[in-house]
Design a protein around this motif. Structure first.
Motif, PDB file in Angstrom:
ATOM      1  N   ILE A  28       0.738  -1.105   0.049  1.00 40.89           N
ATOM      2  CA  ILE A  28       0.131  -0.118   0.004  1.00 40.89           C
ATOM      3  C   ILE A  28       0.750   1.264  -0.108  1.00 40.89           C
ATOM      4  O   ILE A  28       1.739   1.583   0.999  1.00 40.89           O
ATOM      5  CB  ILE A  28      -0.765  -0.081   1.109  1.00 40.89           C
ATOM      6  N   SER A  29       0.612   1.882  -1.040  1.00 40.01           N
ATOM      7  CA  SER A  29       1.351   3.424  -0.853  1.00 40.01           C
ATOM      8  C   SER A  29       0.798   4.237   0.213  1.00 40.01           C
ATOM      9  O   SER A  29       0.198   4.046   0.732  1.00 40.01           O
ATOM     10  CB  SER A  29       0.912   4.163  -2.375  1.00 40.01           C
ATOM     11  N   GLY A  30       2.004   5.181   0.413  1.00 39.36           N
ATOM     12  CA  GLY A  30       1.960   6.137   1.599  1.00 39.36           C
ATOM     13  C   GLY A  30       0.605   6.697   1.379  1.00 39.36           C
ATOM     14  O   GLY A  30       0.041   7.378   0.324  1.00 39.36           O
ATOM     15  N   GLN A  31      -0.363   6.801   2.658  1.00 37.32           N
ATOM     16  CA  GLN A  31      -1.567   7.309   2.551  1.00 37.32           C
ATOM     17  C   GLN A  31      -1.556   8.854   3.414  1.00 37.32           C
ATOM     18  O   GLN A  31      -0.929   8.482   4.530  1.00 37.32           O
ATOM     19  CB  GLN A  31      -2.593   6.380   3.187  1.00 37.32           C
ATOM     20  N   ILE A  32      -2.074   9.893   2.843  1.00 36.21           N
ATOM     21  CA  ILE A  32      -2.193  10.792   3.677  1.00 36.21           C
ATOM     22  C   ILE A  32      -3.717  11.156   4.110  1.00 36.21           C
ATOM     23  O   ILE A  32      -4.510  10.637   3.634  1.00 36.21           O
ATOM     24  CB  ILE A  32      -1.595  12.167   2.896  1.00 36.21           C
ATOM     25  N   PRO A  33      -3.816  12.046   5.182  1.00 38.12           N
ATOM     26  CA  PRO A  33      -5.133  12.137   5.837  1.00 38.12           C
ATOM     27  C   PRO A  33      -6.316  13.055   4.949  1.00 38.12           C
ATOM     28  O   PRO A  33      -6.498  14.010   5.559  1.00 38.12           O
ATOM     29  CB  PRO A  33      -4.816  12.667   7.233  1.00 38.12           C
ATOM     30  N   ILE A  34      -6.632  12.569   3.770  1.00 34.48           N
ATOM     31  CA  ILE A  34      -7.702  13.230   3.224  1.00 34.48           C
ATOM     32  C   ILE A  34      -8.933  12.444   3.619  1.00 34.48           C
ATOM     33  O   ILE A  34      -9.158  11.276   3.191  1.00 34.48           O
ATOM     34  CB  ILE A  34      -7.207  13.365   1.720  1.00 34.48           C
TER      35      ILE A  34
END
Length: 126
Positions: A28-34
């Protein structure tokens, strides 16, 4: 190799996939808090951490994996002084999902996309 994409997690903001399934691995690619529904990025590190982990769970679900399948997490944050808050949300996430804690790295970085405070990438195996 399968490209994984779900509308329940933020769409990539660059030339990459949300996740790739290769044999029994899910990367899983880096996830940001959107927040996908509103497009909103909360200000506090606790809310940001919660949203990132929720987005990772949506990607796992789309791929027919579970939180307990996560074997490695990498956390990027702009402020390691907030690690206690991050750890509290992180611990609750894994306990709530009846999962043991995966291997983990946590590093402080100068900046992250969209000026967020945290980004998390994960690897799962089944």
């Amino acid at each position: 190799m399968n490209i994984i994409n779900t509308k329940n997690a933020p769409q990539p903001i660059g030339p990459y996939s949300q996740a790739i399934q290769f044999e029994n691995f899910l990367i899983i690619s880096g996830q940001i808090p959107i927040d996908v529904k509103s497009g909103f990025i909360p200000e506090s590190i606790d809310e940001q951490t919660y949203i990132v982990l929720k987005n990772i769970k949506y990607i796992l679900k789309k791929s027919k994996y579970q939180v307990k399948n996560i074997v490695k997490i990498t956390i990027f944050t702009i402020d390691l002084n907030k690690i206690q808050i991050i750890n509290e949300i992180y611990e609750n996430f894994f306990l709530k999902n009846k999962s043991s804690f995966p291997a983990r790295s946590c590093v402080e970085v100068k900046a992250l996309p969209k000026n967020v405070k945290i980004e998390i990438e994960a690897m799962a195996y089944r």
